[in-house]
Design a protein around this motif. Structure first.
Motif, PDB file in Angstrom:
ATOM      1  N   PHE A 193      73.378  88.961   8.595  1.00 22.21           N
ATOM      2  CA  PHE A 193      72.028  88.286   9.572  1.00 22.21           C
ATOM      3  C   PHE A 193      71.277  87.342   8.943  1.00 22.21           C
ATOM      4  CE2 PHE A 193      72.609  92.153  12.350  1.00 22.21           C
ATOM      5  CZ  PHE A 193      72.111  91.603  13.557  1.00 22.21           C
ATOM      6  N   GLU A 194      71.146  87.347   7.656  1.00 19.94           N
ATOM      7  CA  GLU A 194      70.252  86.572   6.859  1.00 19.94           C
ATOM      8  C   GLU A 194      70.814  85.037   6.744  1.00 19.94           C
ATOM      9  OE1 GLU A 194      69.451  87.887   2.689  1.00 19.94           O
ATOM     10  OE2 GLU A 194      68.216  89.452   3.518  1.00 19.94           O
ATOM     11  N   ILE A 195      72.414  85.113   6.605  1.00 20.01           N
ATOM     12  CA  ILE A 195      73.117  83.741   6.527  1.00 20.01           C
ATOM     13  C   ILE A 195      72.797  83.041   7.984  1.00 20.01           C
ATOM     14  CG2 ILE A 195      75.390  82.802   6.636  1.00 20.01           C
ATOM     15  CD1 ILE A 195      76.133  84.997   4.476  1.00 20.01           C
ATOM     16  N   VAL A 196      73.035  83.804   9.114  1.00 15.25           N
ATOM     17  CA  VAL A 196      72.719  83.290  10.307  1.00 15.25           C
ATOM     18  C   VAL A 196      71.339  82.822  10.598  1.00 15.25           C
ATOM     19  CG1 VAL A 196      72.658  83.946  12.927  1.00 15.25           C
ATOM     20  CG2 VAL A 196      74.729  84.743  11.625  1.00 15.25           C
ATOM     21  N   LEU A 197      70.457  83.471  10.162  1.00 14.48           N
ATOM     22  CA  LEU A 197      68.952  83.104  10.154  1.00 14.48           C
ATOM     23  C   LEU A 197      68.717  81.832   9.708  1.00 14.48           C
ATOM     24  CD1 LEU A 197      65.796  83.802  10.818  1.00 14.48           C
ATOM     25  CD2 LEU A 197      65.768  85.159   8.375  1.00 14.48           C
ATOM     26  N   ASN A 198      69.192  81.931   8.150  1.00 17.34           N
ATOM     27  CA  ASN A 198      69.001  80.832   7.487  1.00 17.34           C
ATOM     28  C   ASN A 198      69.702  79.356   8.186  1.00 17.34           C
ATOM     29  OD1 ASN A 198      67.464  81.858   5.655  1.00 17.34           O
ATOM     30  ND2 ASN A 198      69.069  82.463   4.088  1.00 17.34           N
ATOM     31  N   THR A 199      70.953  79.597   8.579  1.00 22.78           N
ATOM     32  CA  THR A 199      71.363  78.592   9.339  1.00 22.78           C
ATOM     33  C   THR A 199      70.762  77.978  10.588  1.00 22.78           C
ATOM     34  OG1 THR A 199      73.683  79.461   8.727  1.00 22.78           O
ATOM     35  CG2 THR A 199      73.819  78.073  10.595  1.00 22.78           C
ATOM     36  N   LEU A 200      69.923  78.910  11.253  1.00 23.64           N
ATOM     37  CA  LEU A 200      69.283  78.438  12.362  1.00 23.64           C
ATOM     38  C   LEU A 200      68.136  77.618  11.984  1.00 23.64           C
ATOM     39  CD1 LEU A 200      69.426  81.904  14.648  1.00 23.64           C
ATOM     40  CD2 LEU A 200      70.647  79.607  15.092  1.00 23.64           C
ATOM     41  N   LEU A 201      67.483  78.251  10.914  1.00 22.79           N
ATOM     42  CA  LEU A 201      66.444  77.640  10.375  1.00 22.79           C
ATOM     43  C   LEU A 201      66.545  76.374   9.642  1.00 22.79           C
ATOM     44  CD1 LEU A 201      64.422  80.572   8.548  1.00 22.79           C
ATOM     45  CD2 LEU A 201      63.678  79.317  10.778  1.00 22.79           C
ATOM     46  N   GLU A 202      67.842  76.124   8.970  1.00 24.55           N
ATOM     47  CA  GLU A 202      68.220  74.629   8.673  1.00 24.55           C
ATOM     48  C   GLU A 202      68.487  73.713   9.752  1.00 24.55           C
ATOM     49  OE1 GLU A 202      71.221  75.674   6.035  1.00 24.55           O
ATOM     50  OE2 GLU A 202      69.857  76.540   4.592  1.00 24.55           O
ATOM     51  N   ARG A 203      69.343  74.140  10.708  1.00 25.14           N
ATOM     52  CA  ARG A 203      70.045  73.592  11.634  1.00 25.14           C
ATOM     53  C   ARG A 203      69.268  73.351  13.306  1.00 25.14           C
ATOM     54  NH1 ARG A 203      75.032  72.225   9.741  1.00 25.14           N
ATOM     55  NH2 ARG A 203      75.517  73.227   7.909  1.00 25.14           N
ATOM     56  N   CYS A 204      68.420  74.267  13.772  1.00 25.15           N
ATOM     57  CA  CYS A 204      68.023  74.145  15.061  1.00 25.15           C
ATOM     58  C   CYS A 204      66.682  72.963  14.855  1.00 25.15           C
ATOM     59  CB  CYS A 204      67.583  75.488  15.370  1.00 25.15           C
ATOM     60  SG  CYS A 204      68.951  76.571  15.874  1.00 25.15           S
ATOM     61  N   LYS A 205      66.577  72.744  16.064  1.00 25.20           N
ATOM     62  CA  LYS A 205      65.185  71.844  16.092  1.00 25.20           C
ATOM     63  C   LYS A 205      64.176  72.382  16.401  1.00 25.20           C
ATOM     64  CE  LYS A 205      67.889  68.122  15.574  1.00 25.20           C
ATOM     65  NZ  LYS A 205      68.100  67.574  14.345  1.00 25.20           N
ATOM     66  N   PRO A 206      62.786  72.169  15.952  1.00 23.55           N
ATOM     67  CA  PRO A 206      61.762  72.776  16.217  1.00 23.55           C
ATOM     68  C   PRO A 206      61.323  72.611  17.898  1.00 23.55           C
ATOM     69  CG  PRO A 206      61.128  70.767  15.099  1.00 23.55           C
ATOM     70  CD  PRO A 206      62.727  70.990  15.076  1.00 23.55           C
ATOM     71  N   ASN A 207      61.616  73.797  18.543  1.00 23.59           N
ATOM     72  CA  ASN A 207      61.259  73.746  19.934  1.00 23.59           C
ATOM     73  C   ASN A 207      61.347  75.209  20.416  1.00 23.59           C
ATOM     74  OD1 ASN A 207      64.049  74.408  20.295  1.00 23.59           O
ATOM     75  ND2 ASN A 207      64.548  72.188  20.625  1.00 23.59           N
ATOM     76  N   ARG A 208      60.843  75.396  21.752  1.00 24.44           N
ATOM     77  CA  ARG A 208      60.768  76.748  22.110  1.00 24.44           C
ATOM     78  C   ARG A 208      62.152  77.561  22.107  1.00 24.44           C
ATOM     79  NH1 ARG A 208      61.350  77.320  28.258  1.00 24.44           N
ATOM     80  NH2 ARG A 208      62.211  75.282  28.787  1.00 24.44           N
ATOM     81  N   GLU A 209      63.283  76.576  22.239  1.00 30.05           N
ATOM     82  CA  GLU A 209      64.646  77.243  22.319  1.00 30.05           C
ATOM     83  C   GLU A 209      64.825  77.943  20.923  1.00 30.05           C
ATOM     84  OE1 GLU A 209      63.709  74.475  23.538  1.00 30.05           O
ATOM     85  OE2 GLU A 209      64.532  74.596  25.652  1.00 30.05           O
ATOM     86  N   MET A 210      64.426  77.048  19.926  1.00 36.80           N
ATOM     87  CA  MET A 210      64.708  77.633  18.688  1.00 36.80           C
ATOM     88  C   MET A 210      63.854  79.051  18.323  1.00 36.80           C
ATOM     89  SD  MET A 210      63.414  76.004  14.882  1.00 36.80           S
ATOM     90  CE  MET A 210      63.537  77.069  13.477  1.00 36.80           C
ATOM     91  N   ASP A 211      62.400  79.113  18.878  1.00 39.51           N
ATOM     92  CA  ASP A 211      61.954  80.480  18.869  1.00 39.51           C
ATOM     93  C   ASP A 211      62.537  81.492  19.623  1.00 39.51           C
ATOM     94  OD1 ASP A 211      59.925  79.142  17.347  1.00 39.51           O
ATOM     95  OD2 ASP A 211      58.581  78.779  18.806  1.00 39.51           O
ATOM     96  N   PHE A 212      63.109  80.979  20.682  1.00 38.40           N
ATOM     97  CA  PHE A 212      64.119  82.118  21.246  1.00 38.40           C
ATOM     98  C   PHE A 212      65.203  82.723  20.642  1.00 38.40           C
ATOM     99  CE2 PHE A 212      62.083  80.282  25.613  1.00 38.40           C
ATOM    100  CZ  PHE A 212      61.046  81.017  25.718  1.00 38.40           C
TER     101      PHE A 212
END
Length: 149
Positions: A105-124
């Motif tokens: 889960f931590e690896i997935v979380l870190n991947t999302l934080l590194e690769r997603c763009k700052p927008n509401r979709e990232m927050d979702f």
């Protein structure tokens, strides 16, 4: 016919998951999808397929979809995203299997934080990832900084 009509362009964009992505953008999406597959695999090997696991998987599928949409949409101008921090370490009192799931889960979380763009979709995407953790009763490493509340 090399050019699409306006109607055909709109239909193609609706049908295609990532209509305008560059090779680099698709590589980012592929990395995210790969990490989710790894998480699905470890969950399916570790847990019995009960209602909680099905609920967690549904949340994870939604999180993965939101993450892809975050990349597809790109940075949202003027968007004030929620303040998230990268995961640190897993609690040492967990069993080895649950620790492996929590680590994934931590690896997935870190991947999302590194690769997603700052927008509401990232927050979702991040919220659904946290919901999946809760569904599996994994003690969550705090994702949301207390200063954002």
């Amino acid at each position: 016919m090399s050019e699409f009509t306006q109607e055909a362009k709109a239909l193609r964009e609706r049908l295609s998951r990532y209509p305008q992505q560059t090779q680099e953008g698709l590589a980012q999406i592929l990395k995210i999808e790969f990490e989710f597959v790894q998480l699905f695999d470890i969950i399916l090997r570790t847990y019995l397929l009960d209602a909680q696991v099905h609920e967690a998987i549904a949340y994870l599928e939604e999180s993965r979809d939101w993450a892809g949409l975050s990349l597809k949409r790109g940075e949202q101008i003027g968007y004030k995203r929620t303040d998230y921090s990268k995961a640190s370490s897993v609690s040492s009192d967990s069993s080895e299997q649950v620790e492996s799931v929590a680590s994934r889960f931590e690896i997935v979380l870190n991947t999302l934080l590194e690769r997603c763009k700052p927008n509401r979709e990232m927050d979702f995407a991040l919220a659904r990832l946290e919901d999946a953790k809760k569904a599996l009763n994994i003690e969550a490493v705090p994702v949301l900084n207390s200063s954002a509340m």
